[in-house]
Scaffold this motif. Structure first.
Motif, mmCIF file in Angstrom:
data_model
loop_
_atom_site.group_PDB
_atom_site.id
_atom_site.type_symbol
_atom_site.label_atom_id
_atom_site.label_comp_id
_atom_site.label_asym_id
_atom_site.label_seq_id
_atom_site.Cartn_x
_atom_site.Cartn_y
_atom_site.Cartn_z
ATOM 1 N N SER A 49 0.843 -1.188 0.000
ATOM 2 C CA SER A 49 0.000 0.000 0.000
ATOM 3 C C SER A 49 0.887 1.250 0.000
ATOM 4 C CB SER A 49 -0.894 -0.007 1.236
ATOM 5 O OG SER A 49 -1.736 1.121 1.254
ATOM 6 N N PRO A 50 0.705 2.152 -0.961
ATOM 7 C CA PRO A 50 1.651 3.270 -1.103
ATOM 8 C C PRO A 50 1.550 4.294 0.020
ATOM 9 C CG PRO A 50 -0.179 3.506 -2.640
ATOM 10 C CD PRO A 50 -0.344 2.164 -1.992
ATOM 11 N N VAL A 51 2.686 4.903 0.311
ATOM 12 C CA VAL A 51 2.772 5.962 1.312
ATOM 13 C C VAL A 51 3.594 7.106 0.714
ATOM 14 C CG1 VAL A 51 3.527 6.592 3.634
ATOM 15 C CG2 VAL A 51 2.708 4.282 3.188
ATOM 16 N N ASN A 103 -5.579 -0.879 14.603
ATOM 17 C CA ASN A 103 -6.501 -0.168 13.707
ATOM 18 C C ASN A 103 -6.850 1.203 14.277
ATOM 19 O OD1 ASN A 103 -6.505 -2.343 11.992
ATOM 20 N ND2 ASN A 103 -8.593 -2.991 12.438
ATOM 21 N N ALA A 104 -7.183 1.235 15.576
ATOM 22 C CA ALA A 104 -7.526 2.505 16.209
ATOM 23 C C ALA A 104 -6.311 3.424 16.283
ATOM 24 C CB ALA A 104 -8.087 2.249 17.606
ATOM 25 N N ARG A 105 -5.164 2.842 16.519
ATOM 26 C CA ARG A 105 -3.935 3.632 16.672
ATOM 27 C C ARG A 105 -3.537 4.303 15.369
ATOM 28 N NH1 ARG A 105 1.696 0.874 18.856
ATOM 29 N NH2 ARG A 105 2.897 2.803 19.216
ATOM 30 N N THR A 106 -3.719 3.593 14.256
ATOM 31 C CA THR A 106 -3.300 4.126 12.959
ATOM 32 C C THR A 106 -4.443 4.766 12.175
ATOM 33 O OG1 THR A 106 -3.700 2.028 11.819
ATOM 34 C CG2 THR A 106 -1.504 2.374 12.778
ATOM 35 N N GLY A 107 -5.675 4.468 12.554
ATOM 36 C CA GLY A 107 -6.822 4.961 11.794
ATOM 37 C C GLY A 107 -7.041 4.211 10.496
ATOM 38 N N MET A 108 -6.424 3.036 10.350
ATOM 39 C CA MET A 108 -6.555 2.230 9.134
ATOM 40 C C MET A 108 -6.728 0.765 9.509
ATOM 41 S SD MET A 108 -3.544 3.862 6.735
ATOM 42 C CE MET A 108 -3.253 5.630 6.693
ATOM 43 N N ASP A 109 -7.276 -0.007 8.579
ATOM 44 C CA ASP A 109 -7.419 -1.438 8.783
ATOM 45 C C ASP A 109 -6.132 -2.127 8.338
ATOM 46 O OD1 ASP A 109 -8.127 -4.069 9.026
ATOM 47 O OD2 ASP A 109 -9.807 -3.991 7.612
ATOM 48 N N VAL A 110 -5.405 -2.684 9.304
ATOM 49 C CA VAL A 110 -4.144 -3.370 8.997
ATOM 50 C C VAL A 110 -4.361 -4.857 8.746
ATOM 51 C CG1 VAL A 110 -2.805 -1.690 10.305
ATOM 52 C CG2 VAL A 110 -3.561 -3.810 11.424
ATOM 53 N N SER A 112 2.599 0.265 6.030
ATOM 54 C CA SER A 112 2.169 1.529 5.434
ATOM 55 C C SER A 112 1.287 2.315 6.394
ATOM 56 C CB SER A 112 1.424 1.263 4.126
ATOM 57 O OG SER A 112 2.258 0.610 3.197
ATOM 58 N N ALA A 113 0.377 1.620 7.059
ATOM 59 C CA ALA A 113 -0.506 2.288 8.014
ATOM 60 C C ALA A 113 0.291 2.856 9.186
ATOM 61 C CB ALA A 113 -1.557 1.307 8.519
ATOM 62 N N ILE A 114 1.261 2.094 9.670
ATOM 63 C CA ILE A 114 2.090 2.548 10.785
ATOM 64 C C ILE A 114 2.930 3.750 10.364
ATOM 65 C CG2 ILE A 114 4.022 1.882 12.279
ATOM 66 C CD1 ILE A 114 2.765 -1.020 12.135
ATOM 67 N N ALA A 115 3.472 3.708 9.153
ATOM 68 C CA ALA A 115 4.263 4.837 8.640
ATOM 69 C C ALA A 115 3.412 6.097 8.536
ATOM 70 C CB ALA A 115 4.860 4.480 7.284
ATOM 71 N N ALA A 116 2.217 5.950 7.988
ATOM 72 C CA ALA A 116 1.337 7.114 7.833
ATOM 73 C C ALA A 116 0.975 7.701 9.191
ATOM 74 C CB ALA A 116 0.086 6.716 7.057
ATOM 75 N N ALA A 117 0.710 6.837 10.157
ATOM 76 C CA ALA A 117 0.380 7.314 11.501
ATOM 77 C C ALA A 117 1.560 8.027 12.147
ATOM 78 C CB ALA A 117 -0.080 6.146 12.366
ATOM 79 N N ALA A 118 2.761 7.488 11.954
ATOM 80 C CA ALA A 118 3.949 8.123 12.515
ATOM 81 C C ALA A 118 4.158 9.510 11.905
ATOM 82 C CB ALA A 118 5.172 7.241 12.280
ATOM 83 N N MET A 119 3.995 9.611 10.586
ATOM 84 C CA MET A 119 4.165 10.914 9.932
ATOM 85 C C MET A 119 3.103 11.902 10.383
ATOM 86 S SD MET A 119 5.505 10.021 6.069
ATOM 87 C CE MET A 119 4.172 8.876 5.690
ATOM 88 N N ALA A 120 1.884 11.430 10.602
ATOM 89 C CA ALA A 120 0.813 12.314 11.068
ATOM 90 C C ALA A 120 1.131 12.886 12.440
ATOM 91 C CB ALA A 120 -0.510 11.550 11.104
ATOM 92 N N LYS A 121 1.962 12.178 13.205
ATOM 93 C CA LYS A 121 2.335 12.645 14.534
ATOM 94 C C LYS A 121 3.694 13.343 14.558
ATOM 95 C CE LYS A 121 -0.498 9.159 16.835
ATOM 96 N NZ LYS A 121 -1.493 10.148 17.283
ATOM 97 N N GLY A 122 4.250 13.606 13.363
ATOM 98 C CA GLY A 122 5.453 14.414 13.287
ATOM 99 C C GLY A 122 6.710 13.722 12.820
ATOM 100 N N ALA A 123 6.688 12.403 12.691
ATOM 101 C CA ALA A 123 7.883 11.710 12.205
ATOM 102 C C ALA A 123 8.148 12.074 10.749
ATOM 103 C CB ALA A 123 7.698 10.203 12.334
#
Length: 431
Positions: A6-8, A87-94, A166-177
């Motif tokens: 899944s692209p990021v 899922n709740a942590r990332t806002g996506m279905d992993v 991909s979901a974990i990466a997107a969540a990390a970037m949303a929090k500033g990573a």
């Protein structure tokens, strides 16, 4: 062929400084970054190729406690808990589903191995139980039988390797990573012996701490720093089928095949009884350390000698910060598929569950695992290089334990109370 991830959309700008640099954009490194960013700590992830391009997207997707060694069970238990909240942590279905895992035995001797493991895990009060042949047939209908029994843990599960990172990466970037792909780290910068930054192919980043989560490349990176890490590369081969009606949602592992339902309706299948071992120089340098494991191993080593030996030999083991590194020459390790091993997997599974005769194969791939002599990872600070923490050597178990392993690495970096006792993962045990 590699699984489609899944692209990021990652950053194209290399920061000048940060607090923590994570080397390696696999799932363990990404969970480390997510945990740090949730704690308000600036973090940059540097990936030599593309996120999760190697084993993090090529593994089987199992999330299990069953048959894990006793020292590794606390990490697996914590990962279970964290996967349930992913899922709740990332806002996506992993793709995480707590659908259970079952291991099958053909003989009483094989079943006794599972019984002995259960005794080692008694204190944890798991929901694991030994199955009779009739219970195997009831839980996984449509088989040809012949099993002595099995072991089943309903609370084990699975997730999707092509979605989770991909979901974990997107969540990390949303929090500033900040995550930068196609940017290899060549060396560490040190001031007074302590880490003060990293040297990349695109320039230097100042930082206070570094986490090396480089998977199979960690041994070579550390070797250039004068740090010894024994890991051997072994290759697991996998098959993806088109969507089909299968016998169960439970992931099933037999001595010579395994299968698990995918979120897309297909199955991921492998020959659980065989792994590839294309010979490279490290087999000669480290092989004696692995003899006990190979003697006790349930999987056959399919040793081969070919172009992999010479390709590996051409990659430098020592280099200067100004020189191109092996990580720039091989952005993604994409091992050749052993079609013979995959054919065995399909033959074995069709013999046991005839419904798989209808399976349409859509994709095959290989993934290279970094195996330590005791199959436990290294999650530890490097005493000789203050500021460097390792999270590597996961021996094919990294995906399942990544949520807790990445958090443990973050705990070590920040000096907080560790999520589990890190003692089993000390680097010193392998020195």
């Amino acid at each position: 062929m590699a699984p489609v991830i899944s692209p990021v959309q990652t950053s194209t700008v290399l920061p000048k400084s940060t607090t923590v640099v994570v080397i390696g954009g696999g799932i363990v490194g990404l969970v480390t970054a997510l945990t740090l960013s949730e704690r308000g700590i600036p973090v940059v992830v540097l990936e030599k190729g593309r996120l999760a391009g190697e084993q993090s997207s090529r593994n089987l997707g199992w999330v299990r406690k069953t048959s894990r060694s006793a020292p590794d069970l606390p990490l697996a238990l914590e990962s279970d808990r964290l996967w349930g909240a992913m899922n709740a942590r990332t806002g996506m279905d992993v793709g995480y589903r707590q659908a259970g895992i079952m291991f099958l035995a053909r003989t009483e001797a094989e079943l006794d191995v599972h019984r002995r493991w259960m005794k080692t895990a008694e204190a944890l009060s798991l929901d694991t139980r030994i199955l009779s042949p009739a219970e195997v047939d009831r839980l996984v209908p449509g088989g040809t039988g012949g099993w002595a029994g099995g072991i089943h843990t309903p609370s084990d599960g699975r997730a999707e390797p092509t979605l989770a990172s991909s979901a974990i990466a997107a969540a990390a970037m949303a929090k500033g990573a900040v995550i930068v792909e196609n940017c290899a780290v060549r060396d560490l910068s040190r001031t007074g012996g302590r880490v003060s930054g990293v040297v990349t192919e695109r320039g230097e980043i100042a930082c206070e701490q570094v986490v090396l989560a480089g998977g199979l490349w960690s041994r070579r990176f550390l070797g250039n720093l004068g740090v010894f890490l024994p890991t051997l590369p072994l290759v697991c081969y996998a098959i993806r089928t088109a969507p089909m009606d299968g016998p169960t949602d439970i992931a099933v592992g037999a001595p010579n095949f395994s299968f698990r339902k995918r979120k897309d309706g297909g199955f991921t299948i492998c020959q659980r009884g065989a792994v590839g071992s294309p010979l490279v120089l490290d087999h000669a340098l480290l092989g004696m350390r692995y003899l006990p494991m190979f003697r006790e191993g349930r999987s056959q080593l399919r040793i081969s000698f070919g172009r992999e030996f010479f390709e590996d030999l051409m990659l430098a083991r020592r280099w200067r910060p100004s020189a191109a590194t092996p990580f720039e020459k091989v952005r993604t390790m994409d091992p050749r598929v052993d079609h013979g091993i995959n054919a065995e997997a399909m033959e074995n599974i069709r013999s046991a569950w005839p419904v798989f005769a209808k399976a349409s194969i859509e994709e095959v791939w290989g993934g290279t695992m970094d195996i330590t002599p005791d199959s436990l990872p290294v999650i530890d600070k490097v005493e000789t290089i203050p500021g460097l923490t390792l999270a590597t050597g996961f021996s094919g178990h990294g995906f399942g334990t990544a949520p807790a392993a990445g958090q443990l690495a973050a705990d070590l970096v920040t000096g907080g109370a560790p999520i589990v006792d890190p003692t089993p993962y000390r680097l010193a045990r392998l020195q």
